[in-house]
Design a protein around this motif. Structure first.
Motif, PDB file in Angstrom:
ATOM      1  N   VAL A 102      -2.523  -9.542  -3.996  1.00 26.74           N
ATOM      2  CA  VAL A 102      -3.442  -8.697  -3.211  1.00 26.74           C
ATOM      3  C   VAL A 102      -4.065  -7.633  -4.114  1.00 26.74           C
ATOM      4  O   VAL A 102      -5.280  -7.405  -4.087  1.00 26.74           O
ATOM      5  CB  VAL A 102      -2.720  -8.030  -2.007  1.00 26.74           C
ATOM      6  CG1 VAL A 102      -3.568  -6.921  -1.395  1.00 26.74           C
ATOM      7  CG2 VAL A 102      -2.370  -9.071  -0.961  1.00 26.74           C
ATOM      8  N   ASN A 103      -3.265  -6.986  -4.938  1.00 30.51           N
ATOM      9  CA  ASN A 103      -3.795  -5.949  -5.839  1.00 30.51           C
ATOM     10  C   ASN A 103      -4.843  -6.524  -6.790  1.00 30.51           C
ATOM     11  O   ASN A 103      -5.909  -5.944  -6.969  1.00 30.51           O
ATOM     12  CB  ASN A 103      -2.668  -5.314  -6.662  1.00 30.51           C
ATOM     13  CG  ASN A 103      -2.025  -4.151  -5.923  1.00 30.51           C
ATOM     14  OD1 ASN A 103      -2.662  -3.486  -5.111  1.00 30.51           O
ATOM     15  ND2 ASN A 103      -0.776  -3.897  -6.211  1.00 30.51           N
ATOM     16  N   LEU A 104      -4.520  -7.678  -7.408  1.00 33.75           N
ATOM     17  CA  LEU A 104      -5.460  -8.268  -8.366  1.00 33.75           C
ATOM     18  C   LEU A 104      -6.729  -8.745  -7.670  1.00 33.75           C
ATOM     19  O   LEU A 104      -7.836  -8.531  -8.150  1.00 33.75           O
ATOM     20  CB  LEU A 104      -4.798  -9.428  -9.125  1.00 33.75           C
ATOM     21  CG  LEU A 104      -3.668  -9.052 -10.089  1.00 33.75           C
ATOM     22  CD1 LEU A 104      -3.063 -10.298 -10.713  1.00 33.75           C
ATOM     23  CD2 LEU A 104      -4.176  -8.095 -11.179  1.00 33.75           C
ATOM     24  N   SER A 156      -7.932  -7.633  -4.801  1.00 35.98           N
ATOM     25  CA  SER A 156      -8.702  -6.471  -4.328  1.00 35.98           C
ATOM     26  C   SER A 156      -9.542  -5.893  -5.456  1.00 35.98           C
ATOM     27  O   SER A 156     -10.701  -5.525  -5.251  1.00 35.98           O
ATOM     28  CB  SER A 156      -7.796  -5.357  -3.806  1.00 35.98           C
ATOM     29  OG  SER A 156      -6.936  -5.854  -2.845  1.00 35.98           O
ATOM     30  N   ASN A 157      -8.942  -5.833  -6.647  1.00 39.73           N
ATOM     31  CA  ASN A 157      -9.729  -5.361  -7.786  1.00 39.73           C
ATOM     32  C   ASN A 157     -10.904  -6.306  -8.050  1.00 39.73           C
ATOM     33  O   ASN A 157     -12.017  -5.864  -8.301  1.00 39.73           O
ATOM     34  CB  ASN A 157      -8.868  -5.289  -9.046  1.00 39.73           C
ATOM     35  CG  ASN A 157      -7.960  -4.074  -9.054  1.00 39.73           C
ATOM     36  OD1 ASN A 157      -8.099  -3.174  -8.231  1.00 39.73           O
ATOM     37  ND2 ASN A 157      -7.013  -4.051  -9.985  1.00 39.73           N
ATOM     38  N   ALA A 158     -10.620  -7.615  -8.029  1.00 36.63           N
ATOM     39  CA  ALA A 158     -11.673  -8.601  -8.312  1.00 36.63           C
ATOM     40  C   ALA A 158     -12.827  -8.450  -7.318  1.00 36.63           C
ATOM     41  O   ALA A 158     -13.985  -8.702  -7.642  1.00 36.63           O
ATOM     42  CB  ALA A 158     -11.103 -10.013  -8.252  1.00 36.63           C
ATOM     43  N   ILE A 159     -12.504  -8.019  -6.096  1.00 37.84           N
ATOM     44  CA  ILE A 159     -13.541  -7.810  -5.086  1.00 37.84           C
ATOM     45  C   ILE A 159     -14.233  -6.461  -5.304  1.00 37.84           C
ATOM     46  O   ILE A 159     -15.460  -6.376  -5.381  1.00 37.84           O
ATOM     47  CB  ILE A 159     -12.931  -7.865  -3.664  1.00 37.84           C
ATOM     48  CG1 ILE A 159     -12.376  -9.264  -3.393  1.00 37.84           C
ATOM     49  CG2 ILE A 159     -13.957  -7.457  -2.616  1.00 37.84           C
ATOM     50  CD1 ILE A 159     -11.555  -9.372  -2.116  1.00 37.84           C
ATOM     51  N   LYS A 160     -13.420  -5.421  -5.450  1.00 40.57           N
ATOM     52  CA  LYS A 160     -13.959  -4.050  -5.578  1.00 40.57           C
ATOM     53  C   LYS A 160     -14.887  -3.895  -6.770  1.00 40.57           C
ATOM     54  O   LYS A 160     -15.883  -3.205  -6.710  1.00 40.57           O
ATOM     55  CB  LYS A 160     -12.799  -3.052  -5.802  1.00 40.57           C
ATOM     56  CG  LYS A 160     -12.188  -2.505  -4.567  1.00 40.57           C
ATOM     57  CD  LYS A 160     -11.515  -1.157  -4.839  1.00 40.57           C
ATOM     58  CE  LYS A 160     -10.263  -1.266  -5.697  1.00 40.57           C
ATOM     59  NZ  LYS A 160      -9.445  -0.022  -5.621  1.00 40.57           N
ATOM     60  N   TYR A 161     -14.478  -4.499  -7.897  1.00 43.97           N
ATOM     61  CA  TYR A 161     -15.248  -4.282  -9.118  1.00 43.97           C
ATOM     62  C   TYR A 161     -16.179  -5.459  -9.410  1.00 43.97           C
ATOM     63  O   TYR A 161     -16.542  -5.701 -10.544  1.00 43.97           O
ATOM     64  CB  TYR A 161     -14.293  -3.998 -10.290  1.00 43.97           C
ATOM     65  CG  TYR A 161     -13.371  -2.841  -9.998  1.00 43.97           C
ATOM     66  CD1 TYR A 161     -13.886  -1.545  -9.884  1.00 43.97           C
ATOM     67  CD2 TYR A 161     -12.010  -3.033  -9.763  1.00 43.97           C
ATOM     68  CE1 TYR A 161     -13.068  -0.472  -9.569  1.00 43.97           C
ATOM     69  CE2 TYR A 161     -11.180  -1.959  -9.460  1.00 43.97           C
ATOM     70  CZ  TYR A 161     -11.712  -0.686  -9.358  1.00 43.97           C
ATOM     71  OH  TYR A 161     -10.901   0.379  -9.041  1.00 43.97           O
ATOM     72  N   LEU A 219      -3.216   3.115  -9.419  1.00 45.19           N
ATOM     73  CA  LEU A 219      -1.798   2.727  -9.465  1.00 45.19           C
ATOM     74  C   LEU A 219      -1.604   1.225  -9.320  1.00 45.19           C
ATOM     75  O   LEU A 219      -0.565   0.690  -9.690  1.00 45.19           O
ATOM     76  CB  LEU A 219      -1.012   3.438  -8.352  1.00 45.19           C
ATOM     77  CG  LEU A 219      -0.841   4.943  -8.534  1.00 45.19           C
ATOM     78  CD1 LEU A 219      -0.094   5.533  -7.349  1.00 45.19           C
ATOM     79  CD2 LEU A 219      -0.096   5.244  -9.824  1.00 45.19           C
ATOM     80  N   GLY A 220      -2.620   0.546  -8.750  1.00 44.43           N
ATOM     81  CA  GLY A 220      -2.478  -0.870  -8.435  1.00 44.43           C
ATOM     82  C   GLY A 220      -1.957  -1.706  -9.594  1.00 44.43           C
ATOM     83  O   GLY A 220      -0.985  -2.447  -9.456  1.00 44.43           O
ATOM     84  N   LEU A 221      -2.591  -1.571 -10.754  1.00 44.11           N
ATOM     85  CA  LEU A 221      -2.209  -2.426 -11.885  1.00 44.11           C
ATOM     86  C   LEU A 221      -0.853  -2.041 -12.463  1.00 44.11           C
ATOM     87  O   LEU A 221      -0.137  -2.897 -12.988  1.00 44.11           O
ATOM     88  CB  LEU A 221      -3.279  -2.371 -12.982  1.00 44.11           C
ATOM     89  CG  LEU A 221      -4.563  -3.145 -12.688  1.00 44.11           C
ATOM     90  CD1 LEU A 221      -5.573  -2.957 -13.812  1.00 44.11           C
ATOM     91  CD2 LEU A 221      -4.276  -4.633 -12.479  1.00 44.11           C
TER      92      LEU A 221
END
Ligand SMILES: Nc1ncnc2c1ncn2[C@@H]1O[C@H](COP(=O)(O)OP(=O)(O)OP(=O)(O)O)[C@@H](O)[C@H]1O
Ligand SMILES: [Mg+2]
Length: 399
Positions: A296-298, A300-305, A363-365
């Motif tokens: 989910v963290n990875l 979400s980043n792929a979506i956000k950025y 903090l996600g990564l």
């Protein structure tokens, strides 16, 4: 010159122990501390090498954390099996002296291969805080060819008791550092929530303006809520209170579940989303809920950025010869500048202009890395500015 008597030598050793224990209590940086301990242990016992093995609080694995000498980097983090001598000491909590290790089948020869040492004799003492074992202190090969004796046991036991407390203190200090960092981070959204609500309460604000303020308050409150969750997670992970429940996980199912959850976000940004899974479906060894957090963290980043109309790909390769699969999350987003890449896994680190681009705590990564490492793996990242980013790590396939 007469050589010192036994009593004189003991006195000298205890004098040195005292000096060392003062250094130990004043050192709060864990790595420096471990270095001080292994060097002190080597000096006090007059041996070729000493090492500290620590018990991983999450997985229960015993691994080398500090070793005297030049090969220390190669052996750091190497896990030793529970059947090894150190594994035995960590489990049973008693000192072991072996004056001919080659004859003891608990000896773990692979350590020698890595360090280039030829271990002849070995002494291993448990490191305890109260009655809890946190690791093992080992010394090998007395330099003058003598055998290990009770004096060595005394000295190393005293040193290891003090070392264990110092290690625990350093860990607690890291934790208190984390708390002050967290409080600091909470301040920014809190300040703006207070400021905007004050304006709404005290002044006659135009309805349109009021709407905007409420919007800001809502966003900042959401941000706070996300931060609190991430903080909780991080402090749990760091404190070692988390036990990983390792079991076979149907990874494809898990990814499909996550995909369903992320669908609205993906659609909003008009992103294409692809999943590539091995056929037939496989299961991997891991903690399902923690793996969910990682993905989910990875994702979400792929979506956000990402960029509008971009794409996201989650891929799991079939198992390789060693039964490992690679899980990767790729995007066609803005990428990460080379100078930031070495830092993105640090707590609170965000690429400079991320702030204006997407909200986050940084903090996600860090959480991702801690979880993946607790699975005995390592996160790798490739990124190219304006082209995209791929994060990947391996997992062991279940049989
Ligand atoms: N896929 C990606 N593409 C581009 N930059 C990324 C990507 N993933 C992470 N980053 C950069 O790395 C930084 C750290 O990521 P991390 O996930 O730790 O924090 P965050 O997304 O900012 O906040 P959080 O995940 O805690 O909400 C991000 O702020 C962003 O600058
Ligand atoms: Mg993130």
């Amino acid at each position: 010159m007469t050589s010192p008597t036994l009593a004189e030598r003991r006195l000298e050793t205890y004098r040195r122990l005292l000096t060392i224990s003062q250094t130990l209590t004043s050192t709060l940086d864990l790595l420096t501390l471990l270095e001080v301990i292994v060097n002190a242990a080597r000096d006090l016992t007059d041996t070729e090498a000493t090492s500290i093995l620590l018990l991983d609080q999450k997985t229960g694995q015993l691994y080398f954390e500090a070793v005297t000498g030049s090969k220390s980097e190669e052996i750091r983090r190497v896990v030793v099996p529970p059947t090894s001598l150190a594994g035995w000491v960590a489990r049973v909590g008693e000192v072991q002296i072996i004056n001919d290790v080659q004859k003891d089948d608990r000896f773990y020869a692979q350590s020698d291969e890595r360090t280039g040492f030829q271990t002849r004799s070995l002494i291993a003492v448990p490191m305890k805080v109260k009655e809890r074992i946190i690791g093992v202190l080992e010394a090998i090969n007395p330099v003058d060819g003598r055998t290990f004796d009770d004096d060595d046991v005394d000295v190393l036991t005293t040193l290891s008791a003090q070392a264990a407390i110092a290690i625990e203190n350093a860990r607690l200090f890291q934790q208190s550092d984390l708390i002050s960092e967290m409080v600091h981070e909470l301040r920014t959204p809190l300040t703006s929530i207070v400021a905007y609500s004050e304006l709404l309460l005290r002044q006659a604000v135009e309805p349109e303006m009021a709407q905007e303020f409420i919007e800001t308050i809502y966003q900042e409150a959401l941000n706070l809520s996300n931060m609190t969750n991430a903080f909780l997670e991080l402090s749990r992970l760091q404190s070692g209170r988390v036990r990983f429940q390792m079991a076979p996980v149907a990874i494809g199912e898990l990814i499909e579940e996550i995909a369903a959850l992320l669908r609205p976000q993906l659609d909003r940004l008009n992103l294409t989303f692809n999943v590539q899974l091995p056929d037939p479906p496989i299961r991997v060894i891991g903690d399902r809920e923690r793996l969910r957090q990682v993905i989910v963290n990875l994702a979400s980043n792929a979506i956000k950025y990402n960029r509008p109309n971009g794409s996201v790909l989650i891929k799991v390769t079939p198992p390789d010869a060693g039964q490992y699969v690679t899980l990767s999350v790729s995007d066609t987003g803005r990428g990460i500048p080379a100078k930031d890449l070495p830092h993105i896994f640090e707590k609170f680190y965000r690429v400079a202009d991320s702030e204006g681009y997407a909200q986050g705590t940084g903090l996600g990564l860090n959480i991702v890395r801690q979880i993946v490492e607790a699975h005995g793996s390592h996160v790798e990242v490739d990124s190219e500015v304006d082209r995209g980013t791929t994060f990947r790590f391996t997992l062991k396939a279940a049989r």
